[in-house]
Design an enzyme around this catalytic site. Sequence first.
Site, short mmCIF file in Angstrom:
data_model
loop_
_atom_site.label_atom_id
_atom_site.label_comp_id
_atom_site.label_asym_id
_atom_site.label_seq_id
_atom_site.Cartn_x
_atom_site.Cartn_y
_atom_site.Cartn_z
N ARG A 74 18.07 6.09 -20.99
CA ARG A 74 18.46 7.27 -21.76
C ARG A 74 17.88 7.25 -23.17
NH1 ARG A 74 23.11 7.95 -24.66
NH2 ARG A 74 24.21 6.31 -23.50
N TYR A 106 10.54 33.65 -26.80
CA TYR A 106 10.90 33.39 -25.42
C TYR A 106 12.38 33.69 -25.23
CZ TYR A 106 12.24 30.66 -21.32
OH TYR A 106 12.76 30.27 -20.13
N LYS A 124 4.37 23.43 -18.40
CA LYS A 124 3.29 24.41 -18.37
C LYS A 124 1.93 23.73 -18.42
CE LYS A 124 6.71 27.44 -18.73
NZ LYS A 124 7.89 26.68 -19.15
N ASP A 164 6.82 26.53 -31.44
CA ASP A 164 6.63 26.36 -29.99
C ASP A 164 5.16 26.63 -29.69
OD1 ASP A 164 6.46 26.66 -27.21
OD2 ASP A 164 8.51 27.41 -27.07
#
Length: 392
Positions: free
Chosen positions: A57, A110, A207, A182
């Site tokens: 983690r 977005y 992406k 972004d």
Amino acid sequence: MSELRPETRAVHLPRPPLNGSVPITTPIYQTSGFVFDDPAVFADGMGRPDGAFVYGRLTNPTVRTLEEAVSGLEGGVGALATSSGMAAINTVLLALVGQGDHVIAQRALYGGTATMLTELRERFGVSVTYVPEDDPEAVRAAVRPETRLLYLETIANPMTQVADLPAMCAAATEAGVTTVVDNTFASPVLCRPIEHGADIVIHSTTKYLSGHTDVVGGVAVFASEETYRKVWRFSVDLGPTPDPFAAWLTLRGIQTLHLRMERHCDNARLLATRLAAHPAVAAVHWPGLASHPSHETATRLLPAFGGVFAFDLTGGRAAGERFMSALKLALLAPSLGGVETLILHPATTSHRALSAGELARHGIGEGTVRVAAGIEHPEDLWADFEQALRTS
């Protein structure tokens, strides 16, 4: 080990050390934790992102390799990989914005990001001021003592507005405000926002970075060591860490990023240019076209104009639905950046949470179709689009 029972030996398999050689590709370290001989090293690894590997983690050798790779591509001092693009966005927002704070964001965002900003406002009283992506004076006018972030997208989803990063970042820096960009639609091949003054760069690695439509992930890259460590400490408890195999798949994809981006951009250019001249098309939204409002900014900042564009058919939503249903090669599917050409209807998918008024402010019409150009032969793609246009 020979004195142990088979059940124990099956758990504690041999861990042969490397003999001085280095693997050609990064191994997948598919383990949840790591064993220590020294308690002090164990404790130290729990407290910093560049310490010994302790627990999955916190980080993992495969994951850290991905973080170092993307940080290097973007020119950052460190990076935090996450299990999705939205995990990267939310980790940064939640780590840096608190109750009563103020965020400045560009209007064209977005849908998931816009929804999260609305959630922050409703749950924690975080106020948001929306500004054009190319108006630094609007940033200066919006700044308050409680302003914490300026949030931008290099190329906006889905109408492809291009942010004037040097001017917008400079306005935020003057006010002591952290700029988050972004950079998913551009990738580090087309833009490196830290070079233009950004403090944090975010990618949905789902992406272009991974590039093969087979993994979900995200990453945040930091220009400041202090901010990097602050967000990392928050992420340890939030828990957005990706699994090692997803990180390995993304590393594999990054190796061909430059080659793929060239073809994505070339295919988008051919499709956008031909659609703009087609009688069934009302408008094409791609910054490589002189008609696009961001064309001058894109020409100044980007070496190419990206592989995603949107367009509107003269027949509106009904024509758009007929067009999408008639395609045989391009696929009706979410996401972008893979080798296949994908299309979707933003108003009912990526931006479905926005109201009609919010969609209008983003420039998204009921009939807007988004195209993410793949790497197929461009003439095959155009033949598919041309036959589908006859149905609209």
